[in-house]
Design an enzyme around this catalytic site. Structure first.
Site, PDB file in Angstrom:
ATOM      1  NE  ARG A 155      -3.102   0.436   3.156  1.00 53.19           N
ATOM      2  CZ  ARG A 155      -2.457   0.775   4.452  1.00 53.19           C
ATOM      3  NH1 ARG A 155      -1.768   1.842   4.636  1.00 53.19           N
ATOM      4  NH2 ARG A 155      -2.338  -0.008   5.170  1.00 53.19           N
TER       5      ARG A 155
ATOM      6  CE1 TYR B  10     -16.153  11.413 -16.132  1.00 47.79           C
ATOM      7  CE2 TYR B  10     -15.777  11.498 -13.741  1.00 47.79           C
ATOM      8  CZ  TYR B  10     -16.052  10.843 -14.999  1.00 47.79           C
ATOM      9  OH  TYR B  10     -16.474   9.554 -14.804  1.00 47.79           O
TER      10      TYR B  10
ATOM     11  CG  ASP C 142      -8.975  15.941 -14.951  1.00 46.88           C
ATOM     12  OD1 ASP C 142      -8.269  15.367 -16.002  1.00 46.88           O
ATOM     13  OD2 ASP C 142     -10.028  15.517 -14.396  1.00 46.88           O
TER      14      ASP C 142
ATOM     15  CE  LYS D  52     -12.326   8.195 -18.280  1.00 51.08           C
ATOM     16  NZ  LYS D  52     -12.658   9.353 -17.829  1.00 51.08           N
TER      17      LYS D  52
END
Ligand SMILES: *Cc1c(COP(=O)(O)O)cnc(C)c1O
Length: 385
Positions: free
Chosen positions: A53, A105, A177, A202
């Site tokens: 992690r 978005y 972004d 994407k």
């Protein structure tokens, strides 16, 4: 092979953060599918790793690769784009305010308003293309500006450098972004942004086969704070996902070149089509911010938004008829997609705001893939009828 800033994007895409495996010479970064690492004695770790992690070698190679492509020093990867976004919001405290692009978005809008709003973090929507509006919205409580450019789905272009100057003058963090442009077409850090965010789902992934996110920064202090939240919240990607993304970034430049070429040809074709009212594509001279787009980006990406003649019925008919353009949410894969933002990707945006942004029933969004462009054009022609 060590790469430097002076090497071409394609060279860095393939080599940055990569080295042959020290034990076998394997040219590809191995999939270190392990949760933990054996220690020599309590607290005395063998290499750099103690628990996956916190860090994992496959993920570290990806983080270094993405950081390099964005011209940043530090990269962090997450299980999704919205997980990455949430980590940035966790830099804030109750009572703080965020200026959010009014055309981001849908899932970002939802996260800011409905999740972080409950924690007392206020979000103010601003048209980031209007610099006076950004300045006017600024006050002592504002701690973060979050924008996308080009925006989704109306492909508005924001002058990153100008907003970065406003952010700096007010001691506010600017996060961009960069999912639509990708590091191949735009590097927000070089324009003054503090943090770059990606949905690697994407274009960076590019094959519609994984969900992921990334944050990149040049600021060591910001990086440490983001890394601490990454470790504490734990929204890290799986190791296989990291391997898939390392494969993908090696072809990002080649894919993006073809996305841009194909989209330009499709946009020009649709602009002259009798069944199409108008086309939004930053590469077209008809785009209201074409000059800014040209100055900020060396290419215009693979996303096109069109207003077709008619309403919901005509849109629905088009989306049912395309064959190569699959009707699906998401974008940025090698295969072309078509979608209806009002019903699909932007359904979570309140109706009055959708109307204000021009997300109407005759608006259709295309993610132009890298198939043969003549086949894509023929497909759109038959679907428009
Ligand atoms: C898809 C997307 C996101 C969210 O990413 P996920 O990987 O789906 O969580 C954020 N920003 C933009 C611009 C996107 O297209």
């Amino acid at each position: 092979m060590q790469v430097s800033k002076n090497h071409a994007f394609g060279t860095r895409a393939i080599h940055a953060g990569q080295r042959p495996d020290p034990t076998t010479g394997a040219i590809m970064t191995p999939i270190y599918q392990t949760s933990t690492y054996v220690q020599q004695s309590p607290g005395k770790i063998i290499g750099e790793y103690d628990y996956s992690r916190a860090a994992n070698p496959t993920r570290a190679a990806l983080e270094a690769n993405l950081a390099d492509l964005e011209g940043g020093k530090f990269g962090l990867c997450f299980s999704s784009g919205v997980a990455a976004t949430g980590v940035v919001l966790h830099l804030l405290s109750t009572g703080d305010k965020v200026l959010l692009g009014d055309d981001v978005y849908g899932g970002t809008n939802r996260l800011f308003h409905r999740v972080f709003g409950q924690l007392g973090i206020e979000t103010v929507l601003v048209d980031m293309t209007d610099l006076d509006a950004v300045k006017a919205a600024m006050d002592d409580k504002v701690k973060l500006i979050w924008l996308e450019t080009p925006t989704n789905p109306t492909l508005k272009i924001t002058d990153i450098k100008a907003v970065a100057e406003i952010a700096k003058a007010n001691d506010v963090i600017l996060a961009v972004d960069n999912t639509f442009a990708t590091p191949y077409l735009q590097n927000p850090l070089a324009l003054g942004a503090d943090i770059v965010c990606h949905s690697t789902t994407k274009y960076i992934g590019g094959h519609s086969d994984s969900i992921g996110g990334a944050l990149i920064t040049n600021d060591p202090d910001l990086h440490q704070r983001l890394k601490f939240i990454q470790l504490s919240e734990g929204a890290v990607p799986g190791i296989m996902e990291c391997f898939l993304l390392l494969r993908s970034t090696k072809t990002l430049h080649v894919r993006m070149q073809r996305h841009c070429e194909n989209a330009m040809k499709v946009a020009k074709h649709l602009e002259a089509h009798p069944k199409v009212e108008s086309v939004i594509y930053p590469g077209l001279e008809s785009h209201p911010q074409h000059e800014l787009a040209k100055a900020q980006m060396p290419g215009f990406g693979g996303m096109i938004t069109i207003y077709i003649k008619g309403g919901l019925e005509e849109s629905r008919s088009m989306l049912e008829k395309t064959r190569f353009f699959a009707c699906a949410e998401s974008l940025g894969g090698v295969e072309s997609l078509i979608e209806h933002p009002a019903i699909m990707t932007h359904a979570s945006v309140p109706a009055d705001q959708r109307a204000k942004l021009g997300i109407s029933d005759n608006l259709v969004r295309l993610s132009v893939g890298i198939e043969g462009v003549e086949d894509l054009i023929a497909d759109l022609d038959q679907a428009l009828g």
